[in-house]
Design a protein around this motif. Structure first.
Motif, PDB file in Angstrom:
ATOM      1  N   GLY A  20      25.881   4.898  35.483  1.00 47.07           N
ATOM      2  CA  GLY A  20      26.699   5.230  36.767  1.00 47.07           C
ATOM      3  C   GLY A  20      27.068   4.136  37.366  1.00 47.07           C
ATOM      4  O   GLY A  20      28.086   4.218  37.989  1.00 47.07           O
ATOM      5  N   SER A  21      26.322   3.015  37.518  1.00 47.53           N
ATOM      6  CA  SER A  21      26.931   1.548  37.974  1.00 47.53           C
ATOM      7  C   SER A  21      28.184   1.191  37.507  1.00 47.53           C
ATOM      8  O   SER A  21      29.188   0.864  38.120  1.00 47.53           O
ATOM      9  CB  SER A  21      25.867   0.630  38.241  1.00 47.53           C
ATOM     10  N   LEU A  22      28.304   1.363  36.027  1.00 49.67           N
ATOM     11  CA  LEU A  22      29.221   0.742  35.393  1.00 49.67           C
ATOM     12  C   LEU A  22      30.323   1.643  35.690  1.00 49.67           C
ATOM     13  O   LEU A  22      31.710   1.126  35.993  1.00 49.67           O
ATOM     14  CB  LEU A  22      29.059   0.918  33.726  1.00 49.67           C
ATOM     15  N   ILE A  23      30.388   2.931  35.687  1.00 45.43           N
ATOM     16  CA  ILE A  23      31.551   3.864  35.973  1.00 45.43           C
ATOM     17  C   ILE A  23      31.906   3.513  37.429  1.00 45.43           C
ATOM     18  O   ILE A  23      33.090   3.465  37.626  1.00 45.43           O
ATOM     19  CB  ILE A  23      31.122   5.329  35.623  1.00 45.43           C
ATOM     20  N   ALA A  24      30.958   3.631  38.251  1.00 52.23           N
ATOM     21  CA  ALA A  24      31.400   3.357  39.704  1.00 52.23           C
ATOM     22  C   ALA A  24      32.027   2.146  39.962  1.00 52.23           C
ATOM     23  O   ALA A  24      33.221   1.898  40.788  1.00 52.23           O
ATOM     24  CB  ALA A  24      30.251   3.807  40.832  1.00 52.23           C
ATOM     25  N   GLY A  25      31.565   1.035  39.341  1.00 51.15           N
ATOM     26  CA  GLY A  25      31.990  -0.197  39.648  1.00 51.15           C
ATOM     27  C   GLY A  25      33.463  -0.439  38.948  1.00 51.15           C
ATOM     28  O   GLY A  25      34.284  -1.189  39.795  1.00 51.15           O
ATOM     29  N   LEU A  26      33.538  -0.103  37.762  1.00 46.75           N
ATOM     30  CA  LEU A  26      35.009   0.040  37.213  1.00 46.75           C
ATOM     31  C   LEU A  26      36.170   0.738  37.830  1.00 46.75           C
ATOM     32  O   LEU A  26      37.337   0.252  38.110  1.00 46.75           O
ATOM     33  CB  LEU A  26      34.837   0.425  35.822  1.00 46.75           C
ATOM     34  N   LEU A  27      35.708   1.899  38.367  1.00 44.35           N
ATOM     35  CA  LEU A  27      36.635   2.625  39.133  1.00 44.35           C
ATOM     36  C   LEU A  27      36.971   2.042  40.565  1.00 44.35           C
ATOM     37  O   LEU A  27      38.044   1.923  40.793  1.00 44.35           O
ATOM     38  CB  LEU A  27      35.919   4.156  39.577  1.00 44.35           C
ATOM     39  N   LEU A  28      36.076   1.353  41.219  1.00 46.31           N
ATOM     40  CA  LEU A  28      36.172   0.670  42.313  1.00 46.31           C
ATOM     41  C   LEU A  28      37.045  -0.621  42.280  1.00 46.31           C
ATOM     42  O   LEU A  28      37.972  -1.053  42.867  1.00 46.31           O
ATOM     43  CB  LEU A  28      34.866   0.236  43.112  1.00 46.31           C
ATOM     44  N   GLN A  29      36.648  -1.324  40.993  1.00 45.20           N
ATOM     45  CA  GLN A  29      37.894  -2.557  40.705  1.00 45.20           C
ATOM     46  C   GLN A  29      39.131  -2.075  40.301  1.00 45.20           C
ATOM     47  O   GLN A  29      40.043  -2.839  40.508  1.00 45.20           O
ATOM     48  CB  GLN A  29      36.960  -3.412  39.675  1.00 45.20           C
ATOM     49  N   THR A  33      42.752  -5.488  43.296  1.00 44.29           N
ATOM     50  CA  THR A  33      43.460  -6.247  42.338  1.00 44.29           C
ATOM     51  C   THR A  33      42.436  -7.318  42.122  1.00 44.29           C
ATOM     52  O   THR A  33      42.008  -8.332  42.752  1.00 44.29           O
ATOM     53  CB  THR A  33      44.647  -6.906  43.098  1.00 44.29           C
ATOM     54  N   ILE A  34      41.974  -7.301  40.830  1.00 45.91           N
ATOM     55  CA  ILE A  34      41.044  -8.268  40.412  1.00 45.91           C
ATOM     56  C   ILE A  34      41.436  -9.098  39.179  1.00 45.91           C
ATOM     57  O   ILE A  34      41.886  -8.411  38.080  1.00 45.91           O
ATOM     58  CB  ILE A  34      39.768  -7.699  40.038  1.00 45.91           C
ATOM     59  N   ASP A  35      41.338 -10.398  39.218  1.00 48.09           N
ATOM     60  CA  ASP A  35      41.943 -11.046  37.981  1.00 48.09           C
ATOM     61  C   ASP A  35      40.984 -11.699  37.321  1.00 48.09           C
ATOM     62  O   ASP A  35      39.844 -12.155  38.012  1.00 48.09           O
ATOM     63  CB  ASP A  35      42.904 -12.110  38.441  1.00 48.09           C
ATOM     64  N   PHE A  36      40.900 -11.599  35.887  1.00 49.57           N
ATOM     65  CA  PHE A  36      39.932 -12.250  35.170  1.00 49.57           C
ATOM     66  C   PHE A  36      40.404 -13.270  34.472  1.00 49.57           C
ATOM     67  O   PHE A  36      41.517 -13.212  33.936  1.00 49.57           O
ATOM     68  CB  PHE A  36      39.515 -11.222  34.152  1.00 49.57           C
ATOM     69  N   ASN A  37      39.656 -14.262  34.330  1.00 44.84           N
ATOM     70  CA  ASN A  37      40.192 -15.736  33.406  1.00 44.84           C
ATOM     71  C   ASN A  37      39.781 -15.766  32.137  1.00 44.84           C
ATOM     72  O   ASN A  37      39.743 -16.804  31.529  1.00 44.84           O
ATOM     73  CB  ASN A  37      39.641 -16.784  34.484  1.00 44.84           C
ATOM     74  N   GLY A  38      39.827 -14.545  31.592  1.00 42.44           N
ATOM     75  CA  GLY A  38      39.265 -14.720  30.041  1.00 42.44           C
ATOM     76  C   GLY A  38      38.377 -13.427  29.980  1.00 42.44           C
ATOM     77  O   GLY A  38      37.883 -12.732  30.657  1.00 42.44           O
ATOM     78  N   THR A  39      38.018 -13.432  28.762  1.00 36.86           N
ATOM     79  CA  THR A  39      37.000 -12.610  27.752  1.00 36.86           C
ATOM     80  C   THR A  39      35.684 -12.783  28.493  1.00 36.86           C
ATOM     81  O   THR A  39      34.997 -11.699  28.802  1.00 36.86           O
ATOM     82  CB  THR A  39      37.116 -12.511  26.389  1.00 36.86           C
ATOM     83  N   ALA A  40      35.392 -13.976  28.605  1.00 32.45           N
ATOM     84  CA  ALA A  40      33.996 -14.273  29.336  1.00 32.45           C
ATOM     85  C   ALA A  40      33.681 -13.338  30.717  1.00 32.45           C
ATOM     86  O   ALA A  40      32.813 -13.074  31.052  1.00 32.45           O
ATOM     87  CB  ALA A  40      33.880 -15.738  29.383  1.00 32.45           C
ATOM     88  N   ASP A  41      34.753 -13.763  31.530  1.00 30.97           N
ATOM     89  CA  ASP A  41      34.721 -13.099  32.755  1.00 30.97           C
ATOM     90  C   ASP A  41      34.602 -11.389  32.756  1.00 30.97           C
ATOM     91  O   ASP A  41      33.755 -10.929  33.366  1.00 30.97           O
ATOM     92  CB  ASP A  41      36.096 -13.252  33.554  1.00 30.97           C
ATOM     93  N   VAL A  42      35.120 -10.845  31.751  1.00 29.85           N
ATOM     94  CA  VAL A  42      35.158  -9.396  31.510  1.00 29.85           C
ATOM     95  C   VAL A  42      33.559  -9.080  31.193  1.00 29.85           C
ATOM     96  O   VAL A  42      33.184  -8.129  31.834  1.00 29.85           O
ATOM     97  CB  VAL A  42      36.160  -8.736  30.674  1.00 29.85           C
ATOM     98  N   PHE A  43      32.871  -9.815  30.342  1.00 30.64           N
ATOM     99  CA  PHE A  43      31.866  -9.528  29.853  1.00 30.64           C
ATOM    100  C   PHE A  43      30.710  -9.709  30.925  1.00 30.64           C
ATOM    101  O   PHE A  43      29.655  -8.922  31.205  1.00 30.64           O
ATOM    102  CB  PHE A  43      31.418 -10.200  28.430  1.00 30.64           C
ATOM    103  N   VAL A  44      30.913 -10.942  31.888  1.00 28.79           N
ATOM    104  CA  VAL A  44      30.329 -11.190  32.771  1.00 28.79           C
ATOM    105  C   VAL A  44      30.099  -9.955  33.888  1.00 28.79           C
ATOM    106  O   VAL A  44      29.143  -9.755  34.407  1.00 28.79           O
ATOM    107  CB  VAL A  44      30.366 -12.393  33.463  1.00 28.79           C
ATOM    108  N   ASN A  45      31.317  -9.482  33.951  1.00 33.62           N
ATOM    109  CA  ASN A  45      31.715  -8.421  35.000  1.00 33.62           C
ATOM    110  C   ASN A  45      30.690  -7.286  34.750  1.00 33.62           C
ATOM    111  O   ASN A  45      30.165  -6.670  35.470  1.00 33.62           O
ATOM    112  CB  ASN A  45      33.101  -8.424  35.301  1.00 33.62           C
TER     113      ASN A  45
END
Length: 202
Positions: A20-29, A33-45
């Motif tokens: 639930g948190s993953l779905i809600a968080g990804l929909l909000l993001q 406009t969120i910029d990720f500086n690489g694959t590591a940022d995506v996994f951390v997010n």
């Protein structure tokens, strides 16, 4: 409820909260406009979203077992019908407090957001209560409404005090999902525990 069934309920609720948190968080993001500086940022997010969901699910389970204790004491103190009336009154007061009382008494400026949240909780609670009554019997209708509305609102007080709509959505989405899952699965867990106890005693 035996230990095995409680562990099953615990871990499955963790999964519901994380999802639930993953779905809600990804929909909000996705709406920002969120910029990720690489694959590591995506996994951390993703890890942060899952971690918050797990913490919310544990919080939800604490509220669920607190509700079970309150319900047990309520049925011991009041008659069955009186306890139903008490739950209805508390449910109505909690909903009114969320949607209206905070605006007039505490001077909150988030009237529209609180009304929308109250309506969402009410609609989901009614759907959950209807499904619970279909799965069990009509006597489960009022307790389910009480848990899904009154207890959920009490659990959201902390995030409501932040005053940020995005944070409210991010926390309440997995919280409502966990609460609905637990109340809907409870009769199966109790039935499974009773069946196991009967087989052991034979």
């Amino acid at each position: 409820m035996n230990l095995k069934n409680w562990i099953h309920l615990f871990w499955t609720t963790l999964v519901v909260g994380a999802a639930g948190s993953l779905i809600a968080g990804l929909l909000l993001q996705w709406t920002d406009t969120i910029d990720f500086n690489g694959t590591a940022d995506v996994f951390v997010n993703v890890g942060i979203l899952l971690g918050v969901g797990i913490m919310v699910s544990v919080y939800s389970q604490m509220g669920f077992f607190a509700y079970l204790m309150v319900n047990y004491m309520g049925t011991g103190v009041f008659s069955r019908r009186t306890w139903q009336y008490v739950q209805l009154v508390l449910t109505a007061l909690s909903l009114l407090e969320l949607m209206f009382f905070r605006i007039f008494v505490d001077g909150e400026k988030r009237g529209v957001s609180d009304i929308i949240l109250g309506l969402v909780i009410f609609i989901i609670a009614c759907a959950t209560a209807y499904l619970k009554a279909k799965l069990t019997n009509v006597s489960a209708l009022i307790p389910t409404l009480f848990f899904m509305i009154a207890v959920t609102i009490v659990e959201t007080i902390g995030v409501l005090s932040i005053g940020v709509d995005q944070a409210t959505v991010w926390i309440t989405a997995p919280l409502i999902a966990c609460n609905a899952y637990q109340i809907l699965i409870l009769h199966r867990v109790v039935k499974s525990s009773a069946t196991s106890a009967a087989s052991v005693s034979q």
